[in-house]
Design an enzyme around this catalytic site. Structure first.
Site, PDB file in Angstrom:
ATOM      1  N   ASP A 258      36.342  49.968  38.086  1.00  0.00           N
ATOM      2  CA  ASP A 258      37.016  48.917  37.319  1.00  0.00           C
ATOM      3  C   ASP A 258      37.734  49.573  36.146  1.00  0.00           C
ATOM      4  O   ASP A 258      37.346  50.650  35.674  1.00  0.00           O
ATOM      5  CB  ASP A 258      36.007  47.876  36.816  1.00  0.00           C
ATOM      6  CG  ASP A 258      36.663  46.548  36.489  1.00  0.00           C
ATOM      7  OD1 ASP A 258      36.555  45.616  37.303  1.00  0.00           O
ATOM      8  OD2 ASP A 258      37.324  46.442  35.428  1.00  0.00           O
TER       9      ASP A 258
ATOM     10  N   ARG B 193      40.938  36.188  21.981  1.00  0.00           N
ATOM     11  CA  ARG B 193      40.344  37.510  22.265  1.00  0.00           C
ATOM     12  C   ARG B 193      40.802  38.572  21.251  1.00  0.00           C
ATOM     13  O   ARG B 193      40.014  39.409  20.820  1.00  0.00           O
ATOM     14  CB  ARG B 193      40.705  37.951  23.683  1.00  0.00           C
ATOM     15  CG  ARG B 193      40.017  37.069  24.730  1.00  0.00           C
ATOM     16  CD  ARG B 193      40.347  37.552  26.109  1.00  0.00           C
ATOM     17  NE  ARG B 193      39.773  36.728  27.151  1.00  0.00           N
ATOM     18  CZ  ARG B 193      39.806  37.034  28.440  1.00  0.00           C
ATOM     19  NH1 ARG B 193      40.383  38.154  28.828  1.00  0.00           N
ATOM     20  NH2 ARG B 193      39.269  36.253  29.336  1.00  0.00           N
TER      21      ARG B 193
HETATM   22  C1  SAM Z   1      37.905  38.476  38.283  1.00  0.00           C
HETATM   23  S1  SAM Z   1      37.242  40.105  38.370  1.00  0.00           S
HETATM   24  C2  SAM Z   1      36.824  40.210  40.100  1.00  0.00           C
HETATM   25  C3  SAM Z   1      35.470  40.844  40.307  1.00  0.00           C
HETATM   26  C4  SAM Z   1      35.026  40.922  41.775  1.00  0.00           C
HETATM   27  N1  SAM Z   1      35.929  41.713  42.556  1.00  0.00           N
HETATM   28  C5  SAM Z   1      34.872  39.544  42.362  1.00  0.00           C
HETATM   29  O1  SAM Z   1      35.713  39.112  43.141  1.00  0.00           O
HETATM   30  O2  SAM Z   1      33.883  38.872  42.044  1.00  0.00           O
HETATM   31  C6  SAM Z   1      38.717  41.110  38.266  1.00  0.00           C
HETATM   32  C7  SAM Z   1      38.428  42.548  37.816  1.00  0.00           C
HETATM   33  O3  SAM Z   1      39.605  43.330  38.035  1.00  0.00           O
HETATM   34  C8  SAM Z   1      39.664  44.300  37.015  1.00  0.00           C
HETATM   35  N2  SAM Z   1      41.035  44.821  36.878  1.00  0.00           N
HETATM   36  C9  SAM Z   1      42.143  44.174  36.426  1.00  0.00           C
HETATM   37  N3  SAM Z   1      43.193  45.004  36.399  1.00  0.00           N
HETATM   38  C10 SAM Z   1      42.766  46.207  36.870  1.00  0.00           C
HETATM   39  C11 SAM Z   1      43.377  47.474  37.066  1.00  0.00           C
HETATM   40  N4  SAM Z   1      44.663  47.694  36.764  1.00  0.00           N
HETATM   41  N5  SAM Z   1      42.611  48.482  37.553  1.00  0.00           N
HETATM   42  C12 SAM Z   1      41.308  48.278  37.847  1.00  0.00           C
HETATM   43  N6  SAM Z   1      40.660  47.115  37.669  1.00  0.00           N
HETATM   44  C13 SAM Z   1      41.385  46.086  37.174  1.00  0.00           C
HETATM   45  C14 SAM Z   1      39.192  43.545  35.771  1.00  0.00           C
HETATM   46  O4  SAM Z   1      38.738  44.406  34.756  1.00  0.00           O
HETATM   47  C15 SAM Z   1      38.090  42.643  36.340  1.00  0.00           C
HETATM   48  O5  SAM Z   1      36.801  43.182  36.149  1.00  0.00           O
END
Ligand code: SAM
Length: 284
Positions: A156, A48
Site C-alpha cells: 500500500d 484531514r
Molecule cells: C479503499 S482501500 C481498499 C482496500 C482493500 N483492497 C479492499 O478492497 O478492502 C484503497 C487503498 O488503496 C491505497 N492506494 C491509493 N492509491 C494508491 C497508490 N497510488 N499506490 C498504492 N496504494 C494506493 C490506499 O492507501 C488505500 O489503502
C-alpha cells in the site's frame, strides 16, 4: 424534523482554504499518487489537512501547501497518508474468496503441481484485512504444513496502514464478520484482552511493504493472482489503463486479476477476459 443547519462556508472555518490551496493539494496528490480529488472531496480534504495544520502548529493552508511543495520534507509522507481512504474489512466482497477457494486454487494446484508454488499480490492492501482473508483461504485449502510454497505480497502507498497490517492486531469489532471457528483457530487475544492478534502461521505467508503503484515495481517474479480491489476507483481512466497493462505484465499467463465491485476493465485493456463478477484472467 427538518435539518436547518447551514453548511459552514470555507471562509468561516478555523483555517480558511482558498481555491488556490485546494488546487495545489489536488495537483500534488494526483501527480504523486494518481488519486483524483474532485470538488466533492473539498470538505473531506479540509478536515484531514486542518488536522495536520493543528498538529504542526501552523497558521494556515498557505504554510501547509509550501511544506508539501517539497516531496523530501518529512510532512510529505504524512500528507500522503492523510489523503488516502482505507476502508476495508475481512472477507469483503466474499464471493471473491469463495471463487478463489472453489475454482482458482484447484486450477492453480494443477498448474503448479511440479513447483508447488503460488504467488498472490494484494495491491492496495490497506490495514491488512484483504491479505489476511487471502491467507486464511489458502490455509483452508492447503492446510498449515502442506509443503506448498505459498506467498502473498501485500502493498500500500500509506505507510501507517502497512504497519497496521504487518502488526496484525485488530479490535474485536473488526472481526465481527468472521466465522467464530476461524477466529478461534487463527487469532489470540492481546495481553490486555482488548484486541486480537493474527497467528504467526498466517502472518508468515504475507510480506507487507510500502509501494506506490505509480512508481517502478521492484518485484522480479510474476504472480498467479493479483487482488487490486477498490483502489483504481480513485484514479482517472489513463492511470487505470496504464496500471491494468502493467498488471498484465506482472501476471503469469492465465493469471487472475480481481478488482472491486464498482470497478471494470471495460474499454481500458484487452489483455484480460472476464470470467466472473469482477474476476478476470490474463489472455495467453
Ligand atoms: C479503499 S482501500 C481498499 C482496500 C482493500 N483492497 C479492499 O478492497 O478492502 C484503497 C487503498 O488503496 C491505497 N492506494 C491509493 N492509491 C494508491 C497508490 N497510488 N499506490 C498504492 N496504494 C494506493 C490506499 O492507501 C488505500 O489503502
Amino acid at each position: 424534523m427538518l435539518n436547518t443547519a447551514q453548511p459552514i462556508k470555507m471562509s468561516d472555518r478555523e483555517f480558511p482554504m482558498s481555491d488556490h490551496n485546494f488546487d495545489t493539494i489536488s495537483k500534488i496528490a494526483y501527480q504523486y499518487t494518481g488519486i483524483k480529488l474532485p470538488e466533492q472531496k473539498r470538505q473531506m480534504i479540509y478536515s484531514r489537512i486542518a488536522r495536520r495544520i493543528r498538529a504542526l502548529n501552523l497558521q494556515n493552508f498557505d504554510q501547509y501547501c509550501e511544506l508539501i511543495g517539497d516531496d523530501k520534507h518529512v510532512e510529505f509522507n504524512e500528507f500522503i497518508n492523510s489523503i488516502t481512504t482505507n476502508l476495508t474489512s475481512f472477507f469483503r466482497e466474499n464471493h471473491h474468496f469463495e471463487y478463489l477457494e472453489s475454482t482458482i486454487l484447484p486450477h492453480l494446484t494443477k498448474v503448479h503441481g511440479t513447483d508447488r508454488r503460488i504467488r498472490v499480490w494484494s495491491a492496495g492492501c490497506s490495514t491488512g484485512e484483504e491479505p489476511y482473508s487471502i491467507a486464511l483461504t489458502l490455509l483452508k485449502a492447503f492446510g498449515a504444513s502442506s509443503g506448498w510454497d505459498l506467498k502473498i505480497l501485500a502493498t500500500d502507498l500509506d505507510s501507517n496502514v502497512v504497519t497496521t497490517g504487518r502488526n496484525g492486531i485488530y479490535a474485536a469489532d473488526r472481526l465481527s464478520g468472521l466465522n467464530p471457528a476461524l477466529v478461534k483457530k487463527w487469532f489470540s487475544r492481546t495481553a490486555d484482552s482488548s484486541r486480537y492478534v493474527v497467528a504467526d502461521e498466517v502472518k508468515k505467508l504475507i510480506q507487507f511493504n510500502r509501494l506506490n503503484l505509480l512508481d517502478n515495481w521492484p518485484m522480479r517474479n510474476k504472480f498467479d493472482i493479483i487482488f487490486c480491489r477498490n483502489v483504481v476507483i480513485y484514479f482517472d481512466k489513463p492511470t487505470q489503463q496504464k496500471l491494468f497493462d502493467r498488471y498484465a505484465e506482472q501476471l503469469n499467463d492465465g493469471g487472475y486479476l480481481i478488482i472491486g465491485h464498482s470497478e471494470s476493465l471495460h474499454n481500458l485493456t484487452d489483455r484480460f477476459e472476464s470470467i466472473g463478477k469482477t474476476i478476470y484472467r490474463k489472455d495467453n
